[in-house]
Design an enzyme around this catalytic site. Structure first.
Site, PDB file in Angstrom:
ATOM      1  N   HIS A 174       0.839  -1.211   0.000  1.00  0.00           N
ATOM      2  CA  HIS A 174       0.000   0.000   0.000  1.00  0.00           C
ATOM      3  C   HIS A 174       0.873   1.260   0.000  1.00  0.00           C
ATOM      4  CE1 HIS A 174      -3.143  -2.560   2.365  1.00  0.00           C
ATOM      5  NE2 HIS A 174      -3.620  -2.397   1.135  1.00  0.00           N
TER       6      HIS A 174
ATOM      7  N   LYS B 293     -16.308  -6.353   6.162  1.00  0.00           N
ATOM      8  CA  LYS B 293     -15.105  -6.901   6.803  1.00  0.00           C
ATOM      9  C   LYS B 293     -15.103  -6.562   8.294  1.00  0.00           C
ATOM     10  CE  LYS B 293     -11.995  -6.529   2.787  1.00  0.00           C
ATOM     11  NZ  LYS B 293     -10.850  -5.781   2.214  1.00  0.00           N
TER      12      LYS B 293
ATOM     13  N   ARG C 187      -2.667  -6.016  -7.951  1.00  0.00           N
ATOM     14  CA  ARG C 187      -1.636  -7.062  -7.846  1.00  0.00           C
ATOM     15  C   ARG C 187      -1.818  -8.118  -8.927  1.00  0.00           C
ATOM     16  NH1 ARG C 187      -3.214  -7.943  -1.718  1.00  0.00           N
ATOM     17  NH2 ARG C 187      -5.141  -7.707  -2.877  1.00  0.00           N
TER      18      ARG C 187
ATOM     19  N   SER D 178      -3.227  -7.404   3.508  1.00  0.00           N
ATOM     20  CA  SER D 178      -3.417  -7.174   4.950  1.00  0.00           C
ATOM     21  C   SER D 178      -3.844  -8.461   5.642  1.00  0.00           C
ATOM     22  CB  SER D 178      -4.483  -6.100   5.174  1.00  0.00           C
ATOM     23  OG  SER D 178      -4.089  -4.890   4.597  1.00  0.00           O
TER      24      SER D 178
HETATM   25  O1  PNS Z   1      -9.259  -2.318   0.948  1.00  0.00           O
HETATM   26  P1  PNS Z   1     -10.631  -2.700   0.456  1.00  0.00           P
HETATM   27  O2  PNS Z   1     -11.481  -3.246   1.591  1.00  0.00           O
HETATM   28  O3  PNS Z   1     -10.583  -3.632  -0.716  1.00  0.00           O
HETATM   29  O4  PNS Z   1     -11.313  -1.327  -0.058  1.00  0.00           O
HETATM   30  C1  PNS Z   1     -12.615  -1.339  -0.612  1.00  0.00           C
HETATM   31  C2  PNS Z   1     -13.175   0.093  -0.621  1.00  0.00           C
HETATM   32  C3  PNS Z   1     -13.166   0.647   0.788  1.00  0.00           C
HETATM   33  C4  PNS Z   1     -12.306   0.961  -1.497  1.00  0.00           C
HETATM   34  C5  PNS Z   1     -14.624   0.030  -1.171  1.00  0.00           C
HETATM   35  O5  PNS Z   1     -15.371  -0.834  -0.368  1.00  0.00           O
HETATM   36  C6  PNS Z   1     -15.311   1.395  -1.226  1.00  0.00           C
HETATM   37  O6  PNS Z   1     -15.055   2.142  -2.139  1.00  0.00           O
HETATM   38  N1  PNS Z   1     -16.157   1.717  -0.221  1.00  0.00           N
HETATM   39  C7  PNS Z   1     -16.808   3.022  -0.127  1.00  0.00           C
HETATM   40  C8  PNS Z   1     -18.323   2.922  -0.312  1.00  0.00           C
HETATM   41  C9  PNS Z   1     -18.712   3.241  -1.728  1.00  0.00           C
HETATM   42  O7  PNS Z   1     -18.526   4.336  -2.230  1.00  0.00           O
HETATM   43  N2  PNS Z   1     -19.290   2.232  -2.413  1.00  0.00           N
HETATM   44  C10 PNS Z   1     -19.693   2.329  -3.788  1.00  0.00           C
HETATM   45  C11 PNS Z   1     -18.504   2.296  -4.717  1.00  0.00           C
HETATM   46  S1  PNS Z   1     -18.497   0.935  -5.750  1.00  0.00           S
END
Ligand code: PNS
Length: 162
Positions: A18, A42, A97, A134
């Site tokens: 990251h 999560k 990745r 993670s």
């Molecule tokens: O590290 P992660 O858990 O893969 O990140 C996922 C994340 C947090 C980037 C994604 O869940 C997100 O964008 N959440 C915000 C809520 C949102 O805007 N959802 C609609 C977008 S598709």
């Protein structure tokens, strides 16, 4: 006009992979927001505040900013695009990745563009970090393994203490 990007994720906790993506984003944008997002799907190991503190400790002393302003913030609820709009960001940054990441990220990138015309920039992970996640890092630490190769020293200490 400053080019602003948001680099969102759970960052539970932040890994060297990251941090590499954040550093590379800082070379492309004037301002980068590392945004710690609550993901309801999560169960987190660290609170949002702990994750922010670990990111700030990890980037302190690193030459991560490359002249860019780097801000660490949280999104406890709400849409990522609303945060991006509030701070004037024109792009989201995501690290990729493998094709598994791309399959997961592509629909989100399209939805975010539908919602708010925000573009997503996919940054290919450096191969040296391609296997780090993670969740794997947490598993290794929980089972007594050394995670120093995968995370910054403050994160390694936090994982060993948890
Ligand atoms: O590290 P992660 O858990 O893969 O990140 C996922 C994340 C947090 C980037 C994604 O869940 C997100 O964008 N959440 C915000 C809520 C949102 O805007 N959802 C609609 C977008 S598709």
């Amino acid at each position: 006009m400053a080019a602003i990007a948001v680099y969102p994720g759970s960052f539970d906790p932040i890994t060297l992979g990251h941090l590499d993506i954040a550093a590379r984003a800082a070379k492309m944008f004037d301002e980068v927001h590392i945004l710690v997002v609550h993901n309801p799907g999560k169960e987190p190991r660290f609170s949002l505040e702990q994750r922010v503190a670990l990111i700030e400790e990890s980037i302190a002393g690193m030459r991560l900013n490359a002249g860019a302003k780097v801000i660490v913030a949280t999104l406890p609820s709400g849409l990522l695009v609303d945060y991006s709009h509030r701070v004037g960001a024109s792009a989201l940054v995501k690290g990729i990745r493998t094709n598994v990441d791309l399959d997961y990220e592509l629909p989100m990138a399209r939805v975010n563009r539908d919602l708010a015309d925000v573009e997503t920039i996919f940054v290919p992970a450096d191969p040296s970090f391609g296997h780090i996640s993670s969740s794997l890092v947490k598993q290794v630490a929980d089972l007594g393994g050394d995670v120093a190769k995968y995370v910054s020293p403050p994160v390694a200490r936090a994982l060993n203490a948890h």
